[in-house]
Design a protein around this motif. Sequence first.
Motif, PDB file in Angstrom:
ATOM      1  N   ALA A   1      13.865  35.956  14.054  1.00 23.84           N
ATOM      2  CA  ALA A   1      13.417  37.080  15.324  1.00 23.84           C
ATOM      3  C   ALA A   1      11.726  35.671  15.225  1.00 23.84           C
ATOM      4  N   PHE A   2      11.349  35.894  13.802  1.00 19.95           N
ATOM      5  CA  PHE A   2       9.997  34.851  13.760  1.00 19.95           C
ATOM      6  C   PHE A   2      10.424  33.436  14.057  1.00 19.95           C
ATOM      7  N   LEU A   3      11.276  32.158  13.757  1.00 16.58           N
ATOM      8  CA  LEU A   3      11.256  31.191  14.190  1.00 16.58           C
ATOM      9  C   LEU A   3      11.103  31.305  15.682  1.00 16.58           C
ATOM     10  N   SER A   4      11.789  32.873  16.693  1.00 17.99           N
ATOM     11  CA  SER A   4      11.492  32.318  17.995  1.00 17.99           C
ATOM     12  C   SER A   4      10.349  32.425  18.319  1.00 17.99           C
ATOM     13  N   ILE A   5       9.513  34.188  17.223  1.00 21.08           N
ATOM     14  CA  ILE A   5       7.762  33.441  17.749  1.00 21.08           C
ATOM     15  C   ILE A   5       7.578  32.471  17.923  1.00 21.08           C
ATOM     16  N   TYR A   6       7.455  31.907  16.338  1.00 23.68           N
ATOM     17  CA  TYR A   6       6.558  30.673  16.940  1.00 23.68           C
ATOM     18  C   TYR A   6       6.953  29.204  17.925  1.00 23.68           C
ATOM     19  N   ALA A   7       8.482  29.402  17.981  1.00 20.40           N
ATOM     20  CA  ALA A   7       8.794  28.082  19.209  1.00 20.40           C
ATOM     21  C   ALA A   7       8.516  29.129  20.340  1.00 20.40           C
ATOM     22  N   THR A   8       8.483  30.284  20.059  1.00 20.15           N
ATOM     23  CA  THR A   8       8.201  30.580  21.854  1.00 20.15           C
ATOM     24  C   THR A   8       6.773  30.154  21.830  1.00 20.15           C
ATOM     25  N   THR A   9       5.683  30.955  21.248  1.00 18.97           N
ATOM     26  CA  THR A   9       4.035  30.527  21.354  1.00 18.97           C
ATOM     27  C   THR A   9       4.095  29.038  20.848  1.00 18.97           C
ATOM     28  N   TRP A  10       5.006  28.564  20.449  1.00 18.37           N
ATOM     29  CA  TRP A  10       4.885  26.747  20.687  1.00 18.37           C
ATOM     30  C   TRP A  10       4.883  26.247  22.005  1.00 18.37           C
ATOM     31  N   LEU A  11       5.823  26.442  22.536  1.00 13.59           N
ATOM     32  CA  LEU A  11       6.282  26.239  24.135  1.00 13.59           C
ATOM     33  C   LEU A  11       5.065  26.915  25.195  1.00 13.59           C
ATOM     34  N   SER A  12       5.128  27.857  24.830  1.00 13.44           N
ATOM     35  CA  SER A  12       3.630  28.784  26.032  1.00 13.44           C
ATOM     36  C   SER A  12       2.343  27.852  26.011  1.00 13.44           C
ATOM     37  N   ASN A  13       2.342  27.403  25.067  1.00 16.12           N
ATOM     38  CA  ASN A  13       0.801  26.358  24.975  1.00 16.12           C
ATOM     39  C   ASN A  13       1.219  25.585  25.494  1.00 16.12           C
ATOM     40  N   ARG A  14       2.030  24.994  25.178  1.00 18.36           N
ATOM     41  CA  ARG A  14       2.480  22.926  25.584  1.00 18.36           C
ATOM     42  C   ARG A  14       2.785  23.460  27.067  1.00 18.36           C
ATOM     43  N   TRP A  15       3.438  24.763  28.123  1.00 16.47           N
ATOM     44  CA  TRP A  15       3.674  24.271  29.024  1.00 16.47           C
ATOM     45  C   TRP A  15       1.624  24.709  29.593  1.00 16.47           C
ATOM     46  N   ARG A  16       1.196  25.457  28.902  1.00 10.34           N
ATOM     47  CA  ARG A  16       0.302  25.736  29.400  1.00 10.34           C
ATOM     48  C   ARG A  16      -0.564  24.603  29.535  1.00 10.34           C
ATOM     49  N   ASN A  17      -0.478  23.531  28.172  1.00  5.74           N
ATOM     50  CA  ASN A  17      -1.328  22.794  28.239  1.00  5.74           C
ATOM     51  C   ASN A  17      -0.914  21.325  28.526  1.00  5.74           C
ATOM     52  N   GLY A  18       0.480  21.461  29.537  1.00 13.79           N
ATOM     53  CA  GLY A  18       1.066  20.009  29.369  1.00 13.79           C
ATOM     54  C   GLY A  18       2.228  19.939  28.777  1.00 13.79           C
ATOM     55  N   LEU A  19       3.394  19.419  28.590  1.00 10.55           N
ATOM     56  CA  LEU A  19       4.534  19.094  27.769  1.00 10.55           C
ATOM     57  C   LEU A  19       3.896  17.739  26.823  1.00 10.55           C
ATOM     58  N   ILE A  20       3.696  17.555  27.009  1.00 10.50           N
ATOM     59  CA  ILE A  20       2.782  16.195  25.972  1.00 10.50           C
ATOM     60  C   ILE A  20       1.499  16.092  25.614  1.00 10.50           C
ATOM     61  N   PRO A  21       1.118  16.975  24.543  1.00  5.42           N
ATOM     62  CA  PRO A  21      -0.402  17.487  24.256  1.00  5.42           C
ATOM     63  C   PRO A  21      -1.143  15.698  24.313  1.00  5.42           C
ATOM     64  N   GLN A  22      -2.569  15.503  24.745  1.00  5.33           N
ATOM     65  CA  GLN A  22      -3.832  15.009  23.864  1.00  5.33           C
ATOM     66  C   GLN A  22      -3.883  14.933  22.683  1.00  5.33           C
ATOM     67  N   ARG A  23      -4.177  13.621  22.618  1.00  2.95           N
ATOM     68  CA  ARG A  23      -4.601  13.482  21.290  1.00  2.95           C
ATOM     69  C   ARG A  23      -5.961  13.965  20.908  1.00  2.95           C
TER      70      ARG A  23
END
Length: 349
Positions: free
Chosen positions: A52-74
């Motif tokens: 459950a907690f790994l799913s929360i971490y993964a969802t939070t990461w994916l949500s942030n990447r979706w909002r800011n583009g899948l490839i992060p800026q440097r």
Amino acid sequence: MPLIQGFSIDTIVNLAKATVLNPLALIVFLGYKAREADGWPERTGLVTTAYAFLSIYATTWLSNRWRNGLIPQRRLNSKTWPNEIVLVTGGAQGIAKSLSEKLAAKGANVAALDIVDFKSSHPNIKAYKCDISNYDDLKRIRSQIEKDFGGHVTMVANVAGLNNKSLILDLTPERVSRMIDVNLKSHFWTAMLFLPAMVKAKRGHFMSVASTMGFVGICHQSDYVATKHALVGMHESLHYEMQKMYKTPKVRMSTAIIGHTKTGLFEDFDVGPLGRFLGPKLEPSDVADQMLDAFESQDGKMILTPFMNNLTPSIKAHPWFTRDLIQAAAGGDGSYPSRPSASQLASSA
């Protein structure tokens, strides 16, 4: 009184995230259980909790990447920070002063604004006296900043704010107008004056400090709550405007949803022992660190601190009897000393 001075739910959460709920620790635990079972681990309570907690971490990461583009800026670094010109409002004190100093230490060029005369000893910080609620005054300062720094503002931190701390019947039209001018209109003025250059450059960062009271209302704060709710909504709209209308997704929008902080705005705000446990008073420097990290990562974020702000938006989905219990526990209502006067409570009969 608290069991330990400074002890709060954030202490427990941070300790858990650093130890038993750390993602690496959870992966190691699941790996151990898989090896022990010679296959998928048996679904015990602990195993399910780890998933459950790994799913929360993964969802939070994916949500942030979706909002800011899948490839992060440097991330910005010692070579790239000097290219940034950052406008910080309310720069004479509190969160804004701390943020200005941290930005300058990174190498950024900082234009710190306040309605009072002030100075900074850091060579990267230029102080400007400005009434940010006045569009023409802010426009004049924009021209001066561009002249002084030789370029356009690339980042904005709207930190300045007022808090009248009054029941609605104690307010005056002048105080309400001033609250709206500083806590809300000034954010529109900075957006209208500084976003055009970011849109043309197709990059930049626009950040505003809102509040827990951007999600909930409490006594003594009707005017303050109204402006902070408005800021949350404004930033949601601006995010989609940058994405869909201006086609500039790298012009980031960030909102800092913060609890009461050790500044003059909340110096006499007392929520009681349980309220302090659930929502500890924040250090301006800690808030500034999280704002700095958002700028440095070049990701648009909703900064939620203390921990309970992660749960606060859901309060509106609760039935009223549950919400009233939560609000009573948090201690916000009645946290200021003023009460209705006898004349206000007198019967008209």
